[in-house]
Design a protein around this motif. Structure first.
Motif: not given
Length: 311
Positions: A93-111
């Motif tokens: 579960i937390e690894d999946t969230y780590q990927i979400t955080k990676y996306i938010q950090e590298h591609y901010p503002g994209i849904p």
């Protein structure tokens, strides 16, 4: 265009291998789809799906779970083994969230939309209990309602996980999946239930990163995730306005031939969720994205995503 990346698992030891499928356009993507793959497979199998979405300006990102694909720890590179102890469901579960955080950090503002298939759908259902505010929508693919035998198997696997976590267990594998071919006439493979597209079944069998039997720890982790994802009021902490697409083949034994997805959709609708969509494909089995009709299904997913971008 595909790019690989690595981030450290929540276990603090294992590098997780991820793949980014970028669009060819210089324009900002409409959205990003994060994929959470299923049991005994790996993220590269979603390449055809990602390519279609890329053509329609959707970026795709996903990772290999612990014990899958290239996310194997160097000191215990065992397929279907997530780690030592009873905390391993939380790692996925937390690894999946780590990927979400990676996306938010590298591609901010994209849904961000997130899709979980099979075991990945149970990871996702647990993820949403904590992180539903981080995504614009969720897709549950090849999911199920509660299985009555799960509580018994959970007790068995909990003990086996403590005694011999790294041992593969064909007996549990047969108990959980041995009946899945029973409605198929003259099945050519133990994995015929995956897909009516037998070319996909052959590819699955030939892929050394697919179809392996889980360890005792793997089965404990899987059943624990299923148990938490289907227990009474499992959805209680998920935001009620989260768009959810529940999508499956109607001949999928994992979902009890359509009963599981229907029950899940009804459960959410009856408890205040305002945007639930159920899509069942009449003649398809478990891996709908690997059927001959996969392009139609990917475009249905694309249409659902873009509809929610434009609301």
């Amino acid at each position: 265009m595909t790019y690989e990346f690595n981030i450290l698992s929540t276990d603090g030891q294992t590098p997780l291998r991820g793949i980014i499928w970028k669009t060819n356009s210089k324009e900002k993507p409409k959205a990003i789809l994060q994929i959470v793959h299923g049991m005994a497979e790996h993220i590269e199998r979603y390449n055809p799906t990602a390519n279609i979405l890329n053509e329609n300006h959707i970026m795709v990102i996903g990772h290999d779970h612990l014990g899958h694909g290239q996310s194997l720890h160097s000191s215990h590179p065992i397929q279907g083994y997530f780690g030592k102890g009873h905390h391993t469901p939380g790692l996925l579960i937390e690894d999946t969230y780590q990927i979400t955080k990676y996306i938010q950090e590298h591609y901010p503002g994209i849904p961000i939309f997130i899709m979980g298939h099979s075991m990945g759908s149970f990871v996702l259902r647990n993820y949403l209990k904590k992180y539903s505010h981080h995504v614009a929508g969720s897709i549950l693919m090849g999911t199920s309602a509660r299985r009555e035998e799960a509580s018994i198997v959970h007790t068995i696997t909990k003990g086996l996980n403590k005694l011999s976590p790294k041992i593969t267990n064909p007996a549990i594998d047969k108990l959980l999946f041995g009946s899945f071919n029973q409605r198929i006439k003259n099945p050519k493979s133990n994995f015929s239930w995956l897909s009516k597209n037998q070319e996909n079944v052959v590819r699955y069998e030939e892929d050394t990163n697919c179809g392996f039997i889980f360890t005792n720890n793997g089965f404990f982790t899987l059943i624990s995730l299923m148990d938490r994802a289907t227990q009474k009021n499992w959805y209680q902490t998920i935001r009620r306005d989260l768009p959810v697409l529940i999508i499956s083949g109607e001949k999928d034994p994992v979902g009890s031939y359509g009963k599981g997805p229907r029950k899940t959709a009804l459960e959410l609708t009856d408890h205040g969720f305002s945007d639930i969509t159920l899509q069942l494909y009449y003649d398809l089995r478990h891996e709908i994205l690997n059927e001959v009709e996969y392009k139609e299904i990917v475009l249905d997913i694309y249409d659902w995503m873009t509809h929610h971008l434009n609301k």
